[in-house]
Write a protein that holds these residues in place. Structure first.
Motif, mmCIF file in Angstrom:
data_model
loop_
_atom_site.group_PDB
_atom_site.id
_atom_site.type_symbol
_atom_site.label_atom_id
_atom_site.label_comp_id
_atom_site.label_asym_id
_atom_site.label_seq_id
_atom_site.Cartn_x
_atom_site.Cartn_y
_atom_site.Cartn_z
ATOM 1 N N VAL A 167 0.858 -1.177 0.000
ATOM 2 C CA VAL A 167 0.000 0.000 0.000
ATOM 3 C C VAL A 167 0.898 1.232 0.000
ATOM 4 O O VAL A 167 1.795 1.346 0.825
ATOM 5 N N ASN A 168 0.648 2.140 -0.921
ATOM 6 C CA ASN A 168 1.468 3.333 -1.089
ATOM 7 C C ASN A 168 0.716 4.541 -0.543
ATOM 8 O O ASN A 168 -0.402 4.826 -0.957
ATOM 9 N N LEU A 169 1.330 5.252 0.407
ATOM 10 C CA LEU A 169 0.687 6.398 1.043
ATOM 11 C C LEU A 169 1.440 7.673 0.741
ATOM 12 O O LEU A 169 2.659 7.727 0.908
ATOM 13 N N ARG A 170 0.735 8.701 0.333
ATOM 14 C CA ARG A 170 1.333 10.022 0.170
ATOM 15 C C ARG A 170 1.190 10.755 1.501
ATOM 16 O O ARG A 170 0.104 11.193 1.866
ATOM 17 N N VAL A 171 2.291 10.895 2.203
ATOM 18 C CA VAL A 171 2.233 11.516 3.520
ATOM 19 C C VAL A 171 2.048 13.025 3.407
ATOM 20 O O VAL A 171 1.258 13.621 4.130
ATOM 21 N N GLY A 172 2.762 13.670 2.488
ATOM 22 C CA GLY A 172 2.625 15.104 2.321
ATOM 23 C C GLY A 172 3.823 15.714 1.628
ATOM 24 O O GLY A 172 4.746 15.016 1.195
ATOM 25 N N SER A 173 3.820 17.042 1.528
ATOM 26 C CA SER A 173 4.903 17.753 0.869
ATOM 27 C C SER A 173 5.065 19.131 1.489
ATOM 28 O O SER A 173 4.147 19.671 2.113
ATOM 29 N N VAL A 174 6.255 19.693 1.316
ATOM 30 C CA VAL A 174 6.566 21.045 1.776
ATOM 31 C C VAL A 174 7.290 21.764 0.641
ATOM 32 O O VAL A 174 8.266 21.257 0.098
ATOM 33 N N SER A 175 6.808 22.954 0.288
ATOM 34 C CA SER A 175 7.433 23.770 -0.743
ATOM 35 C C SER A 175 7.825 25.113 -0.151
ATOM 36 O O SER A 175 7.023 25.753 0.535
ATOM 37 N N THR A 176 9.061 25.530 -0.401
ATOM 38 C CA THR A 176 9.567 26.780 0.171
ATOM 39 C C THR A 176 9.739 27.893 -0.851
ATOM 40 O O THR A 176 10.031 29.016 -0.486
ATOM 41 N N GLY A 177 9.556 27.574 -2.114
ATOM 42 C CA GLY A 177 9.906 28.522 -3.163
ATOM 43 C C GLY A 177 11.293 28.277 -3.712
ATOM 44 O O GLY A 177 11.596 28.639 -4.843
ATOM 45 N N PHE A 178 12.146 27.653 -2.914
ATOM 46 C CA PHE A 178 13.488 27.250 -3.354
ATOM 47 C C PHE A 178 13.598 25.726 -3.483
ATOM 48 O O PHE A 178 14.293 25.222 -4.353
ATOM 49 N N HIS A 179 12.944 25.003 -2.561
ATOM 50 C CA HIS A 179 12.979 23.539 -2.534
ATOM 51 C C HIS A 179 11.561 22.988 -2.423
ATOM 52 O O HIS A 179 10.674 23.636 -1.864
#
Length: 284
Positions: free
Chosen positions: A192-204
Motif C-alpha cells: 500500500v502506497n501512502l502520500r504523507v505530504g509535501s513542503v514547498s519553500t519557493g526554493f525547494h
C-alpha cells in the motif's frame, strides 16, 4: 526546530535538511530500529520528537547519522532527486519503504515590500512553510503509531538517485558508493502506497511517501483519511521521474530504482548511490 524565517535559499536548505533528519529519526524510533540512547529529545509545539544523534554505543544509528550527513552534501549541491530508505527481509525482498523526493527552483522568490505579512509573489510565506512542515511531521508520526510491527530481523539501507543533467558522473556523497545498475527489489505481498505530504519553500520542494504491507496497516488507513483529508492511499508504482505519475494500478511488486512505467517503457537510467547495508538483529 525550524528556522524562524525561510526567505533565502540557505534558510530553505536548512529547513529541508532538518525535515529530512527529523523524518528519518521518527521512522527509525517509531519502528524500534535503535535503542533509546541513540536519540535526543526535541519538541515541535506539543509533540515530543526523538532525534537521532551520534551514539557510539550503537554502530547502526551512528552509521545512519553519517548517511544523512552524506545526503546533506548532495542536497547542498542540488544533485539529489530521490532519497529512499528500504527495510528489507533480505537483499531483494522489501517489507517497508520510505521515499523522499526533492525538486529545486532556480528563480528567486520576489518579496512584496508593500505587505508587512512577508508575502511573496509566488505565494509562499514563512508561516505557511512552517505550518506545512509541522503537518508533515504530525502525519508521519500518526502513521508510525498505527502501523503493525516489523519482522524481527531486517536489513536497512539508503539509496540516493540524482538529476543526471547536473550531477558529475564521478560524484559520490561521503559514505556512499556507486551501486552500479540498480536491481529490482520486490514486495512479498500486497503493498500500500501512502502520500504523507509535501513542503514547498519557493526554493525547494520535498515530498514524502511510505509503502508498507497492506496487512500491517491496521487502523492507520481509516485514521489518516478521517483526520488528514489530503492524504491519499493507493496501490501505485513509485515514480522517480521529475513529474509525478497519477495513474493508479494494483501491483504485487515495486521497482525501487525506476517508476512502474519504466517496466514497459524504456527511459534514461538515473545515477544511483548506496552505502553498506545494515542488518538489524535482535530488535526489541
Amino acid at each position: 526546530l525550524f528556522p524562524d524565517k525561510i526567505t533565502t535559499e540557505q534558510q530553505s536548505a536548512v529547513l529541508v535538511k532538518r525535515l529530512l533528519a527529523t523524518s528519518v529519526s521518527c521512522i527509525t524510533y517509531m519502528r524500534g530500529l535503535f535503542p533509546e540512547s541513540s536519540y535526543g529529545t526535541r519538541y515541535l509545539d506539543d509533540l515530543c520528537l526523538k532525534i537521532l544523534r551520534e551514539d557510539k554505543s550503537c554502530l547502526g544509528s551512528l552509521q545512519i547519522v553519517k548517511w544523512i550527513q552524506g545526503c546533506f552534501d548532495a542536497l547542498d549541491r542540488q544533485y539529489i532527486c530521490f532519497f529512499s530508505l528500504p527495510l528489507s527481509l533480505n537483499l531483494q525482498i522489501v517489507t517497508e519503504l520510505y521515499q523522499f523526493k526533492f525538486k529545486y527552483k532556480n528563480e528567486v522568490p520576489q518579496m512584496d515590500i508593500s505587505s508587512n505579512q512577508m508575502n511573496f509573489v509566488n505565494g509562499v510565506r514563512s508561516e505557511d512553510i512552517k505550518e506545512a512542515s509541522r503537518l508533515l511531521i504530525r502525519k508521519l508520526y500518526l502513521l508510525m503509531q498505527n502501523l503493525g510491527p516489523l519482522p524481527n530481523d531486517i536489513t536497512l539501507t539508503m539509496k540516493l538517485l540524482y538529476y543526471n543533467d547536473v550531477t558529475p558522473k564521478d560524484y559520490q556523497p561521503p559514505g556512499f558508493r556507486d551501486s552500479g545498475s540498480p536491481a529490482d527489489l520486490f514486495f512479498d505481498g500486497d503493498p500500500v502506497n501512502l502520500r504523507v505530504g509535501s513542503v514547498s519553500t519557493g526554493f525547494h520542494l520535498m515530498k514524502v511517501r511510505v509503502t508498507t504491507e497492506k496487512e500491517r496497516m491496521g487502523t492507520a488507513e481509516s485514521n489518516l483519511i478521517q483526520k488528514n483529508g489530503p492524504t491519499e492511499i493507493s496501490h501505485q508504482g513509485l515514480d522517480c521521474d521529475e513529474e509525478e505519475e497519477e495513474e493508479s494500478t494494483k501491483i504485487n511488486y515495486l521497482n525501487l530504482a525506476f517508476s512502474q512505467e519504466e517496466v514497459t517503457r524504456p527511459k534514461k537510467k538515473r545515477k544511483v548511490s548506496e552505502p553498506e547495508k545494515l542488518l538489524l538483529e535482535g530488535r526489541k
